[in-house]
Motif scaffolding. Structure first.
Motif, short mmCIF file in Angstrom:
data_model
loop_
_atom_site.label_atom_id
_atom_site.label_comp_id
_atom_site.label_asym_id
_atom_site.label_seq_id
_atom_site.Cartn_x
_atom_site.Cartn_y
_atom_site.Cartn_z
N LEU A 1 0.80 -1.24 0.00
CA LEU A 1 0.00 0.00 0.00
C LEU A 1 0.83 1.29 0.00
O LEU A 1 0.63 2.19 0.82
CB LEU A 1 -0.98 -0.01 1.20
CG LEU A 1 -1.93 -1.20 1.28
CD1 LEU A 1 -2.71 -1.19 2.59
CD2 LEU A 1 -2.89 -1.21 0.10
N PRO A 2 1.76 1.42 -0.95
CA PRO A 2 2.56 2.64 -1.03
C PRO A 2 1.77 3.79 -1.64
O PRO A 2 0.82 3.57 -2.39
CB PRO A 2 3.70 2.23 -1.95
CG PRO A 2 3.09 1.24 -2.88
CD PRO A 2 2.10 0.46 -2.03
N LEU A 3 2.18 5.00 -1.31
CA LEU A 3 1.49 6.19 -1.79
C LEU A 3 2.32 6.92 -2.85
O LEU A 3 3.55 6.90 -2.80
CB LEU A 3 1.20 7.14 -0.63
CG LEU A 3 0.13 6.59 0.32
CD1 LEU A 3 0.79 6.03 1.56
CD2 LEU A 3 -0.89 7.64 0.65
N GLY A 4 1.62 7.58 -3.75
CA GLY A 4 2.32 8.33 -4.79
C GLY A 4 1.42 9.38 -5.40
O GLY A 4 0.31 9.62 -4.92
N VAL A 5 1.91 10.03 -6.43
CA VAL A 5 1.14 11.03 -7.17
C VAL A 5 1.10 10.61 -8.63
O VAL A 5 2.15 10.30 -9.22
CB VAL A 5 1.77 12.43 -7.02
CG1 VAL A 5 1.08 13.43 -7.93
CG2 VAL A 5 1.70 12.89 -5.56
N PHE A 6 -0.09 10.57 -9.20
CA PHE A 6 -0.24 10.10 -10.58
C PHE A 6 -1.25 10.98 -11.31
O PHE A 6 -2.04 11.69 -10.69
CB PHE A 6 -0.73 8.64 -10.58
CG PHE A 6 -2.19 8.50 -10.22
CD1 PHE A 6 -2.61 8.61 -8.89
CD2 PHE A 6 -3.15 8.29 -11.20
CE1 PHE A 6 -3.96 8.49 -8.56
CE2 PHE A 6 -4.51 8.18 -10.87
CZ PHE A 6 -4.91 8.27 -9.55
N SER A 7 -1.17 10.93 -12.63
CA SER A 7 -2.21 11.54 -13.47
C SER A 7 -2.87 10.44 -14.28
O SER A 7 -2.19 9.72 -15.01
CB SER A 7 -1.62 12.55 -14.45
OG SER A 7 -1.11 13.66 -13.78
N PRO A 8 -4.19 10.29 -14.16
CA PRO A 8 -4.87 9.37 -15.06
C PRO A 8 -4.91 9.99 -16.46
O PRO A 8 -4.67 11.19 -16.61
CB PRO A 8 -6.27 9.25 -14.46
CG PRO A 8 -6.48 10.54 -13.73
CD PRO A 8 -5.13 11.00 -13.28
N ARG A 9 -5.18 9.18 -17.45
CA ARG A 9 -5.26 9.69 -18.81
C ARG A 9 -6.22 10.88 -18.86
O ARG A 9 -7.36 10.79 -18.43
CB ARG A 9 -5.74 8.58 -19.75
CG ARG A 9 -5.46 8.83 -21.21
CD ARG A 9 -5.80 7.61 -22.04
NE ARG A 9 -4.79 6.57 -21.93
CZ ARG A 9 -4.91 5.35 -22.46
NH1 ARG A 9 -6.01 5.00 -23.10
NH2 ARG A 9 -3.94 4.48 -22.34
N GLY A 10 -5.73 12.03 -19.32
CA GLY A 10 -6.59 13.20 -19.45
C GLY A 10 -6.87 13.95 -18.16
O GLY A 10 -7.60 14.94 -18.17
N GLY A 11 -6.31 13.50 -17.05
CA GLY A 11 -6.58 14.16 -15.76
C GLY A 11 -5.32 14.77 -15.17
O GLY A 11 -4.22 14.51 -15.62
N GLY A 12 -5.50 15.57 -14.15
CA GLY A 12 -4.37 16.23 -13.49
C GLY A 12 -3.77 15.37 -12.41
O GLY A 12 -4.32 14.32 -12.04
N PRO A 13 -2.63 15.79 -11.87
CA PRO A 13 -1.95 15.01 -10.83
C PRO A 13 -2.73 14.96 -9.52
O PRO A 13 -3.36 15.95 -9.14
CB PRO A 13 -0.61 15.75 -10.65
CG PRO A 13 -0.70 17.03 -11.36
CD PRO A 13 -1.88 17.00 -12.27
N ARG A 14 -2.67 13.82 -8.86
CA ARG A 14 -3.40 13.61 -7.61
C ARG A 14 -2.77 12.44 -6.85
O ARG A 14 -2.02 11.66 -7.42
CB ARG A 14 -4.85 13.28 -7.93
CG ARG A 14 -4.98 11.95 -8.65
CD ARG A 14 -6.31 11.79 -9.34
NE ARG A 14 -6.43 12.71 -10.45
CZ ARG A 14 -7.52 12.83 -11.22
NH1 ARG A 14 -8.59 12.09 -10.96
NH2 ARG A 14 -7.54 13.66 -12.23
N GLY A 15 -3.10 12.34 -5.59
CA GLY A 15 -2.55 11.26 -4.78
C GLY A 15 -3.21 9.94 -5.06
O GLY A 15 -4.41 9.88 -5.40
#
Lengths: 435, 435
Positions: A30-44
């Motif tokens: 259960l590690p945490l990170g920041v990602f952007s889904p396709r077409g979306g902005g960065p989020r946790g």
């Protein structure tokens, strides 16, 4: 140190099928990170198998309350600094709740399923804004090996076994796994040249390191005692501290490495929490007979008993020719975090013993973690003895240093009987030719 | 390089009476900073005499339009990073407009007068969020003097005259003038001791440096050519890079200074712009006969002609006993920025020649700028020859290194016939006893 609880149960399975038996991200990680889904902005987000749980979406779906909600909120933005600042309590509450939500048979499966993204559709970012980056030098085999090449008469300096040696690195050029690295140019002075020249580095190297994310910081002037140090550690990642050895050799005296290092560092994108690593704590490796005891400010019984980490660390190389022949990456080193001479708590305490302030999201590197033999060297400089004995890859190619197009991949795995193995995700980058 | 225009006219006076003849902030200077008025939050401002022009208030009063308004907006928040990012054009437009508004006979006096705060009622902050801090070593007299003490046989290393030597410092512990500095504790190993100990530093020192604010940055992998470097310089400040010499001597090999430096650095709070300093540019000081020419990537005719800076730099000490006797601060060193072996443009270009990215609000230090003689040494280590020849202060007290309660004050003044002298404001801090 973090306690073991039901979130570590190796029998625990997730309704996210790909998580079960996943090499890096089973439900026990259960590690945490920041990602952007396709077409979306960065989020946790949280890595689970080959999926990412979108934290702001999960919050909006009402999956969290209380302390876990506070942590999930702090971990929902484009950088996890606020989450790191919260420290162990909220982080552990979030872990327990995530484990519930994602466990097989969870009543929340319906709601949570809609908050999952396929990791392969997402872009991973740096998980936090890195204020300051400090690199240590706690791999004693590395320090000895490199010392032999830079200072044949004097490999390990007299301070090494007393001081957790560290120095400041460059925060601005740290990039997440996947971002290519351009071969640097710089001043070098080959041994046979009378004057230095300016040219692309000919001795480009990787360094196998563990990265440490700072959680809650300290105020300027207020040191962190060794017993309190674990409370300031927010998580771990892999770190490749790319190094241009020819630039380094010419520039590093008297103030240390500078342009030889600051052109790029690559980290794995997920913050692996101290809780996820709790089963893999080991005693600090015992010092060889005759080594001095650490000074009292670096001495703590709990740290001695469980300040070490049993974590396999691997370096792999994939060349363009190997890619063309569809060969898998070639393992050039297998080491382990247990070869650190100083613990992470000792690094934190030493860093702040003069009052220096650490801030949430600061990154510490351990320095290259080499093992005691030639197969466990964390830099190519060590493996090839400064380029003298080339590595022979599965493709039949030789490498004395890295060539353009080579991809370097770092991996980390924790294994222990009675626990689910976990990993860090990859830390990889390809060398682009110099400008 | 910045051009001279009517804003530099030495006859120009301001309706802010205290500005006329002000040692630091006449209307020809107009430095930018961040301040809080009594009871208010941090915001951007401009120093003029003993007043500060509140930039958001001046914007709200309609005093700016066009490019100057864009710059004033970017300089109105709690950190000037956005302003620094804009670069020379908007910065110069703002300067021209500020000069108009504040000049004797300005039709805007009525509106602008309401936007002034008494500087003595305000708190000054760091003017920008410092991403990365890099310290250079371009004071060749300092490098030689210190080299003699740390390496008697080998004071100036072979790379010095080829490489603008630099290393990474700690950004988190930089504080504006006025914030006290706590004496650090740390590992030291006195020459007569067989083992190191952990104790308060006994050899606490100042370092007289110029700080350089980065304006527009560069992308990772894209070096800044020497001809373009001036466009990336956003301004200047004073920098005291406090140093614990006993900690430094024990820790600095092989990776450079770390805890000896990162417990605190103090800067003057105002960003003095390249435009304000334009009259004081001088040719790069000529290299002694026989010194190597800089490599082509560090060579530029404009830089050779006006890359130097004629700026008097002063160190003063005020002890508790002197304060009690109402004695003024005692000048212990008078140096000049013309003693830099490398120019600021060369520092910027070298820093980025490997692709390292600089960001708006990054801070570069020049390293200690000592002159050629004993009265112009920028550190007490040099002035007292490592503590052997104490300084005798006006109070009759002796100092081999700094003592608790001592206040160190740095000042900078530019003087040139035909131009109004300007200064930087003070960079001062008092030593608190160790914990």
């Amino acid at each position: 140190m973090a306690q073991l609880d039901h979130t570590h149960d190796p029998k625990l399975e997730s309704w996210v099928a790909s998580a079960n038996g996943h090499a890096d991200f089973p439900i026990q990680n259960l590690p945490l990170g920041v990602f952007s889904p396709r077409g979306g902005g960065p989020r946790g987000g949280v890595a689970i198998g080959d999926r990412i749980l979108d934290l702001p979406a999960a919050l909006a779906a009402g999956l969290f309350t209380g302390e876990a909600a506070r942590a999930a909120e702090a971990a929902s933005g484009a950088a996890l600094n606020a989450f790191l600042a919260l420290g162990a309590g909220p982080r552990q509450a979030l872990r327990r709740r995530l484990s519930e939500i994602l466990a097989q048979g969870s009543p929340d499966q319906g709601k949570a399923d809609g908050c999952l993204q396929a990791a392969s559709d997402c872009t991973l970012h740096l998980p936090a804004r890195i204020g300051d980056y400090t690199d240590f030098y706690v791999g004693i085999h590395h320090a000895t090996n490199v010392g032999k090449q830079f200072r044949p008469d004097n490999p390990l300096l007299p301070n090494y076994k007393h001081v957790p040696i560290g120095y400041h690195g460059r925060a601005s050029s740290i990039r997440p796994s996947g971002v290519p690295v351009r071969r640097p140019r710089g001043q070098t002075k080959p041994p046979d040249a009378s004057e230095p020249g300016f040219r692309p580095s000919q001795r480009l190297d990787y360094e196998l390191e563990l990265g440490v994310w700072i959680g809650p910081g300290n105020e300027l002037g207020e040191p962190i005692g060794i017993a309190e140090a674990p409370g300031h550690i927010g998580g771990y990642c892999l770190l490749n501290d790319w190094s241009a050895r020819d630039i380094q050799a010419w520039e590093y005296q008297p103030l240390g490495p500078f342009l030889a290092k600051n052109f790029a560092s690559t980290i794995s994108a997920w913050i692996v929490t101290p809780e996820a690593l709790a089963p893999f704590r080991i005693p600090q490796p015992s010092r060889p007979e005759g080594d001095p005891a650490p000074l009292p400010y670096l001495t703590d019984e709990a740290d001695r008993n469980e300040g070490g980490l049993d974590l396999e660390l691997e370096v792999l190389i994939l060349t363009p020719a190997m890619r063309e022949k569809r060969l898998p990456p070639h393992c050039v080193a297998l080491s382990n975090a247990r070869h650190m001479y100083w613990t992470v708590a000792q690094m934190v305490t030493h860093h702040t013993c003069n009052g220096c302030n650490l801030q949430p999201g600061d990154l510490l590197g351990t320095g290259t973690i080499s093992g005691p033999d030639q197969e466990s060297c964390g830099s190519i400089l060590e493996t090839t003895l400064g380029g003298k004995n080339p590595i022979v890859l599965a493709s039949g190619e030789e490498r004395r240093f890295l060539e353009d197009g080579d991809e370097v991949i770092l991996r980390a795995r924790s294994r222990k009987e009675g626990f689910a193995p976990i990993g860090f995700g990859e830390c990889r980058a390809t060398i682009l030719p110099s400008l």
